[in-house]
Write a protein that holds these residues in place. Structure first.
Motif, short mmCIF file in Angstrom:
data_model
loop_
_atom_site.label_atom_id
_atom_site.label_comp_id
_atom_site.label_asym_id
_atom_site.label_seq_id
_atom_site.Cartn_x
_atom_site.Cartn_y
_atom_site.Cartn_z
N CYS A 276 23.44 23.88 5.37
CA CYS A 276 23.16 22.60 4.72
C CYS A 276 23.72 22.58 3.30
O CYS A 276 23.75 21.54 2.66
CB CYS A 276 21.68 22.28 4.72
N CYS B 227 15.48 23.16 7.63
CA CYS B 227 16.24 21.95 7.35
C CYS B 227 16.97 21.55 8.64
O CYS B 227 16.76 22.17 9.68
CB CYS B 227 17.25 22.21 6.23
N HIS C 90 13.62 27.09 4.46
CA HIS C 90 13.70 27.04 3.00
C HIS C 90 12.26 27.01 2.51
O HIS C 90 11.37 26.50 3.19
CB HIS C 90 14.48 25.81 2.55
N CYS D 217 22.84 28.85 3.75
CA CYS D 217 22.53 27.91 4.84
C CYS D 217 23.67 26.90 4.98
O CYS D 217 24.29 26.50 4.01
CB CYS D 217 21.22 27.20 4.55
N THR E 224 22.64 24.23 0.52
CA THR E 224 21.74 24.44 -0.62
C THR E 224 21.97 25.82 -1.24
O THR E 224 22.44 26.74 -0.56
CB THR E 224 20.26 24.32 -0.20
ZN ZN Z 1 19.41 24.49 4.94
#
Ligand code: ZN
Length: 432
Positions: free
Chosen positions: A315, A251, A258, A313, A317
């Motif tokens: 990001c 990502c 992922h 992560c 998630t």
């Molecule tokens: Zn991520």
């Protein structure tokens, strides 16, 4: 930073609430379905899973009782894995083994199997590409269902302008194409991209903003060179033919993959004991396809090394993150005692010198480690030699003889033989 688009894609596919628990429930159901489907339809699994009762598999723990599938099982008789009538097979990938057995593995796909990968790539590319981008794909794409063809379909759906050129054979022609077609992103094989960036560095400086690397171990030195010197955003992807090309992709955090967890269930195991390792520990990647029609694979041993990240992560998630794969566990040679030299160690040691365009490593029948360097600057050999000295001394604790020589071939092997996985050749014969 945007959350990986794989999360909403996976949740939409499984049609349950958004949580790790919901995903696990889905995966467990699909694992059971896959076992039952494979036992019913494939000659191999009917035999291989003869003693397994799928109704007893009520947890991931009990799933660990299922025996592994090894690459040589496919090599022995690939057709025994096929679960659908011949007419439904739309793509066959043939993989010639680099080992001594000479067996050819064949991997079969139906239309729906290929569509699964198109869909995965469509979402997998989102953090990297948008409609403003113009992408050059340096993977073969001429035949139906080839990796380039599948990538093209996924980019076409997202309206991303793309050109699938096949593996690079003429870097100068590629450079011209990039300028003429205003290419700003490349999808390619790590060593080809490295080679190209080193002989056409101006192109990278002026034109290329994003790169996706796949199909082989990605040296960290390459990622840092492309990011730090040319300012590229470098995404890496992990996958194999057996997975249907795609497995996992980074990502925007650019810190591990992922995974396409609605299609494939991944485990990481200790290769010696076969037991799962803790998050954060390295082991062998094992996967089970969850909805594949033509050739489901159950607990397939990839031989690739990675770990599940123990930290979530950046990001945001809830999906798991797999650290960048370290290449094949068996891509190594024995040096003496119990010490092994891995291809990735050579990559990081040798490729950090920018004048190295490519290299080849082997152990001769005289038991000499030989490094052949493709370079225009012979002065670099001395530096490589010193770094090799340090690496080997650190591993062995004593000085080992080796040779670093210039490779007289004008064209590096990666340009001629790009789709062949790289390895350290060992000419000592068996028994060492
Ligand atoms: Zn991520």
């Amino acid at each position: 930073m945007e959350r990986t688009p794989l999360e909403s894609w996976i949740m939409q596919k499984i049609g349950m609430g958004e949580s790790q628990k919901a995903l696990e429930r889905y995966q467990l159901d699909k694992l059971k379905e896959t076992i039952s489907y494979a036992r019913k339809n494939s000659v191999f699994y009917k035999q291989h899973l003869m003693n397994i009762k799928e109704d007893r598999i009520d947890s991931f723990d009990s799933f660990q009782d299922i025996p592994f599938t090894f690459p040589h099982h496919i090599g022995q008789n690939p057709f025994d894995f096929v679960c659908v009538p011949q007419r439904e097979i739309k793509r066959i990938i043939t993989i010639t083994s680099s080992g001594t057995t000479g067996e050819e593995k064949r991997i079969f796909f139906t239309e729906a199997d290929l569509e699964l990968t198109v869909d995965f790539f469509k979402y997998g590319f989102k953090p990297m590409l948008s409609k403003q981008d113009r992408v050059l794909v340096l993977f073969p794409g001429n035949s139906y269902g080839s990796v380039g063809d599948v990538i093209k379909k996924s980019l076409d759906i997202s309206d991303v302008v793309n050109f699938v050129q096949g593996v690079m054979v003429n870097p100068d022609a590629t450079a011209k194409f990039i300028i003429e077609n205003k290419i700003n992103a490349i999808v390619g094989i790590p060593m080809q991209v490295l080679y190209f960036s080193r002989i056409h560095s101006e192109i990278f400086k002026n034109n290329i903003e994003k790169v996706l690397l796949s199909a082989d171990y990605v040296p960290e030195v390459l990622i840092s060179e492309l990011s730090n010197i040319y300012g590229c955003r470098v995404f890496t992807h992990y996958g194999s033919s057996e997975m249907g090309y795609g497995g996992g992709v980074e990502c925007g955090a650019l810190n591990g993959y992922h995974l396409r967890e609605a299609d494939i269930f991944f485990e990481i195991i200790d290769p010696d004991t076969g037991k799962p390792v803790e998050d954060g520990q390295y082991g062998e990647i094992v996967f089970t396809t969850l909805i594949r029609q033509a050739m489901p694979l159950i607990r397939y041993r990839t031989g690739d090394i990675a770990s599940f990240s123990s930290a979530p992560c950046e990001c945001g998630t809830f999906l798991r993150t797999m650290t960048r794969a370290l290449g094949r566990a068996d891509n190594r040679v024995k040096l003496g005692g119990e010490q092994f030299l891995y291809l990735r160690e050579l990559d990081e040691t040798i490729l950090k010198y920018k004048d190295v365009l490519d290299y080849k490593a082997s152990i001769t029948d005289q038991n000499l480690l030989k490094i052949e360097i493709a370079t225009e600057n012979k002065a670099i050999l001395k530096d490589v030699e010193e770094s090799m000295q340090t690496l080997l001394y650190k591993k062995l604790g004593y000085k080992m003889d080796f040779a670093v020589i210039a490779n007289p071939d004008s064209k590096p092997e990666k340009i001629i033989n790009s789709m062949i996985k790289r390895k350290i050749s060992d000419f000592r014969g068996t028994g060492i």
